[in-house]
Design a protein around this motif. Structure first.
Motif, PDB file in Angstrom:
ATOM      1  N   LEU A 138      26.402   7.321 -66.789  1.00 58.19           N
ATOM      2  CA  LEU A 138      25.439   8.405 -66.578  1.00 58.19           C
ATOM      3  C   LEU A 138      25.432   9.351 -67.774  1.00 58.19           C
ATOM      4  CD1 LEU A 138      26.245   9.268 -62.830  1.00 58.19           C
ATOM      5  CD2 LEU A 138      24.563   7.637 -63.733  1.00 58.19           C
ATOM      6  N   SER A 139      25.699   8.802 -68.967  1.00 55.99           N
ATOM      7  CA  SER A 139      25.862   9.627 -70.161  1.00 55.99           C
ATOM      8  C   SER A 139      24.587  10.354 -70.570  1.00 55.99           C
ATOM      9  CB  SER A 139      26.367   8.769 -71.325  1.00 55.99           C
ATOM     10  OG  SER A 139      25.475   7.691 -71.602  1.00 55.99           O
ATOM     11  N   MET A 140      23.433   9.929 -70.030  1.00 51.62           N
ATOM     12  CA  MET A 140      22.183  10.628 -70.336  1.00 51.62           C
ATOM     13  C   MET A 140      22.088  11.984 -69.632  1.00 51.62           C
ATOM     14  SD  MET A 140      22.003   8.476 -67.683  1.00 51.62           S
ATOM     15  CE  MET A 140      21.814   6.954 -68.592  1.00 51.62           C
ATOM     16  N   PHE A 141      23.000  12.263 -68.689  1.00 49.91           N
ATOM     17  CA  PHE A 141      23.013  13.536 -67.979  1.00 49.91           C
ATOM     18  C   PHE A 141      24.175  14.401 -68.468  1.00 49.91           C
ATOM     19  CE2 PHE A 141      21.447  10.497 -64.606  1.00 49.91           C
ATOM     20  CZ  PHE A 141      20.111  10.839 -64.762  1.00 49.91           C
ATOM     21  N   GLU A 142      23.899  15.681 -68.678  1.00 50.97           N
ATOM     22  CA  GLU A 142      24.964  16.577 -69.109  1.00 50.97           C
ATOM     23  C   GLU A 142      25.942  16.822 -67.970  1.00 50.97           C
ATOM     24  OE1 GLU A 142      21.449  19.334 -67.954  1.00 50.97           O
ATOM     25  OE2 GLU A 142      21.760  17.337 -68.838  1.00 50.97           O
ATOM     26  N   SER A 143      27.142  17.220 -68.314  1.00 57.39           N
ATOM     27  CA  SER A 143      28.166  17.499 -67.322  1.00 57.39           C
ATOM     28  C   SER A 143      27.747  18.677 -66.440  1.00 57.39           C
ATOM     29  CB  SER A 143      29.502  17.811 -67.997  1.00 57.39           C
ATOM     30  OG  SER A 143      29.967  16.689 -68.728  1.00 57.39           O
ATOM     31  N   GLU A 144      28.151  18.606 -65.152  1.00 53.10           N
ATOM     32  CA  GLU A 144      27.916  19.671 -64.169  1.00 53.10           C
ATOM     33  C   GLU A 144      26.434  20.030 -64.038  1.00 53.10           C
ATOM     34  OE1 GLU A 144      30.625  22.946 -64.446  1.00 53.10           O
ATOM     35  OE2 GLU A 144      32.242  21.672 -65.188  1.00 53.10           O
ATOM     36  N   ARG A 145      25.592  19.016 -64.033  1.00 52.55           N
ATOM     37  CA  ARG A 145      24.149  19.276 -63.906  1.00 52.55           C
ATOM     38  C   ARG A 145      23.683  19.385 -62.450  1.00 52.55           C
ATOM     39  NH1 ARG A 145      19.017  15.643 -66.148  1.00 52.55           N
ATOM     40  NH2 ARG A 145      17.528  16.370 -64.576  1.00 52.55           N
ATOM     41  N   PHE A 146      24.311  18.626 -61.541  1.00 51.77           N
ATOM     42  CA  PHE A 146      23.753  18.477 -60.197  1.00 51.77           C
ATOM     43  C   PHE A 146      24.570  19.214 -59.135  1.00 51.77           C
ATOM     44  CE2 PHE A 146      22.484  14.672 -62.579  1.00 51.77           C
ATOM     45  CZ  PHE A 146      21.099  14.751 -62.441  1.00 51.77           C
ATOM     46  N   LEU A 172      28.605  16.356 -61.414  1.00 55.41           N
ATOM     47  CA  LEU A 172      28.557  17.322 -60.313  1.00 55.41           C
ATOM     48  C   LEU A 172      29.062  18.697 -60.760  1.00 55.41           C
ATOM     49  CD1 LEU A 172      29.872  15.749 -56.975  1.00 55.41           C
ATOM     50  CD2 LEU A 172      27.696  16.936 -57.320  1.00 55.41           C
ATOM     51  N   ARG A 173      28.422  19.736 -60.251  1.00 54.17           N
ATOM     52  CA  ARG A 173      28.941  21.078 -60.460  1.00 54.17           C
ATOM     53  C   ARG A 173      30.164  21.292 -59.579  1.00 54.17           C
ATOM     54  NH1 ARG A 173      22.785  23.057 -60.155  1.00 54.17           N
ATOM     55  NH2 ARG A 173      22.285  22.817 -62.377  1.00 54.17           N
ATOM     56  N   HIS A 174      31.027  22.200 -59.956  1.00 61.59           N
ATOM     57  CA  HIS A 174      32.196  22.515 -59.129  1.00 61.59           C
ATOM     58  C   HIS A 174      31.712  23.041 -57.773  1.00 61.59           C
ATOM     59  CE1 HIS A 174      35.404  21.802 -62.001  1.00 61.59           C
ATOM     60  NE2 HIS A 174      34.611  22.308 -62.924  1.00 61.59           N
ATOM     61  N   GLY A 175      32.270  22.486 -56.714  1.00 60.23           N
ATOM     62  CA  GLY A 175      31.826  22.819 -55.380  1.00 60.23           C
ATOM     63  C   GLY A 175      30.673  21.963 -54.903  1.00 60.23           C
ATOM     64  N   GLY A 176      30.130  21.109 -55.791  1.00 59.42           N
ATOM     65  CA  GLY A 176      29.037  20.217 -55.426  1.00 59.42           C
ATOM     66  C   GLY A 176      29.505  19.102 -54.506  1.00 59.42           C
ATOM     67  N   THR A 177      28.556  18.474 -53.824  1.00 52.92           N
ATOM     68  CA  THR A 177      28.905  17.451 -52.842  1.00 52.92           C
ATOM     69  C   THR A 177      28.403  16.080 -53.265  1.00 52.92           C
ATOM     70  OG1 THR A 177      26.923  17.980 -51.538  1.00 52.92           O
ATOM     71  CG2 THR A 177      28.982  19.032 -50.893  1.00 52.92           C
ATOM     72  N   PHE A 178      29.176  15.066 -52.849  1.00 48.47           N
ATOM     73  CA  PHE A 178      28.857  13.676 -53.129  1.00 48.47           C
ATOM     74  C   PHE A 178      28.906  12.898 -51.829  1.00 48.47           C
ATOM     75  CE2 PHE A 178      30.763   9.421 -54.425  1.00 48.47           C
ATOM     76  CZ  PHE A 178      29.531   8.844 -54.698  1.00 48.47           C
ATOM     77  N   MET A 179      27.822  12.194 -51.529  1.00 51.13           N
ATOM     78  CA  MET A 179      27.762  11.362 -50.330  1.00 51.13           C
ATOM     79  C   MET A 179      27.445   9.934 -50.716  1.00 51.13           C
ATOM     80  SD  MET A 179      25.722  14.090 -47.979  1.00 51.13           S
ATOM     81  CE  MET A 179      25.417  15.169 -49.374  1.00 51.13           C
TER      82      MET A 179
END
Length: 276
Positions: A138-146, A172-179
């Motif tokens: 997923l290198s096309m996305f910057e860190s902590e974007r979503f 993911l941003r800190h506190g972000g969720t992953f399902m």
């Protein structure tokens, strides 16, 4: 493909798959999923305008496993959230998320699946970003974007799930969720041909690969079906924790219908994790 004068849909962006040992599998599965999209499989039929209006009116469900809906308290509120729909092309989840006010990026290996999302976005006036590529990169996305990453059951089609979890944690941003929905490893230990005859014969080890079938692979699976991989629970769940996420939700599901194994045990697992 989006029309050039449509201002509500960002252009489709194709991302080349890098030179990796598993590129043969990635290439094969990309073509296989393109064929699935063209065939109109029931799990990949795009949302109608009526279904999208129902979502706007509060009647909606999102699935990451075959039959059960993701609990609403796992998802809401969605308005204004930056969501990565990972391996979620096909025009099913992205229209609902967009209708509920989310800013959606849909990522999928199959360009044909993504065309469904783009067509609906243009039709309904949604703004989405559609990106094609290998979910392990997923290198096309910057860190902590979503704020959220939503992954309908799909890691069974990649050889190594650990890099996926690492990339999810990074974007993911800190506190972000992953399902995510995953297949119970038990699903892969039985001889599939005999299981269809209601004979439970243990044949395979975990981790599993369709390549383990050897010369039987083409005969049993055909030359067009996407190739699958069965991962250990350590990789499916433990590696999420190792990547810096905390497990905060869990449920089980099955295929439903006449699936032999699902009548005895849940064959799918859904997890909700939060980035620490």
């Amino acid at each position: 493909m989006p029309s050039e004068n449509n201002q509500n849909t960002k252009p489709f962006e194709g991302v080349e798959v890098g030179e990796k040992p598993e590129d043969g599998v990635v290439s094969f599965n990309r073509q296989a999923w393109d064929r699935v999209a063209d065939a109109g499989d029931r799990y990949y039929r795009a949302m109608t305008s009526e279904q999208i209006q129902s979502a706007r009116d509060g009647e909606w469900r999102i699935r990451i496993t075959p039959t059960k809906a993701v609990p609403r308290d796992w998802l809401e509120p969605l308005d204004g959230k930056e969501i990565l729909l990972l391996a979620g092309g096909g025009g099913q989840q992205s229209p609902i998320l967009a209708a509920l006010g989310a800013k959606v990026t849909v990522f999928d290996l199959s360009p044909r699946q993504l065309e469904r999302d783009i067509e609906i976005a243009e039709r309904e006036g949604f703004e989405i970003e559609a990106v094609s590529g290998d979910m392990a990169d997923l290198s096309m996305f910057e860190s902590e974007r979503f704020d959220m990453v939503l992954n309908p059951c799909s890691v069974c089609y990649i050889p190594d799930v650990v890099p996926v979890w690492k990339e999810v944690a990074r974007v993911l941003r800190h506190g972000g969720t992953f399902m995510t929905g995953v297949i119970n490893p038990l699903y892969y230990i039985f001889d599939a041909a005999k299981l269809d005859r209601d004979e439970f014969v243990v044949r395979h080890k975990i981790p599993y690969s369709d390549a383990d079938l050897g010369e039987e692979q083409s005969e049993l699976l055909g030359d067009e079906r996407p190739r699958e991989f069965g991962h250990s629970l350590s990789d499916l769940i433990g590696a999420q924790l190792d990547a810096g996420m905390q497990l905060v939700g869990f449920y089980e599901d099955g295929w439903g219908g006449s699936d032999k194994l699902s009548t005895h045990i849940s064959t799918f697992l859904a997890t909700r994790s939060r980035k620490l």
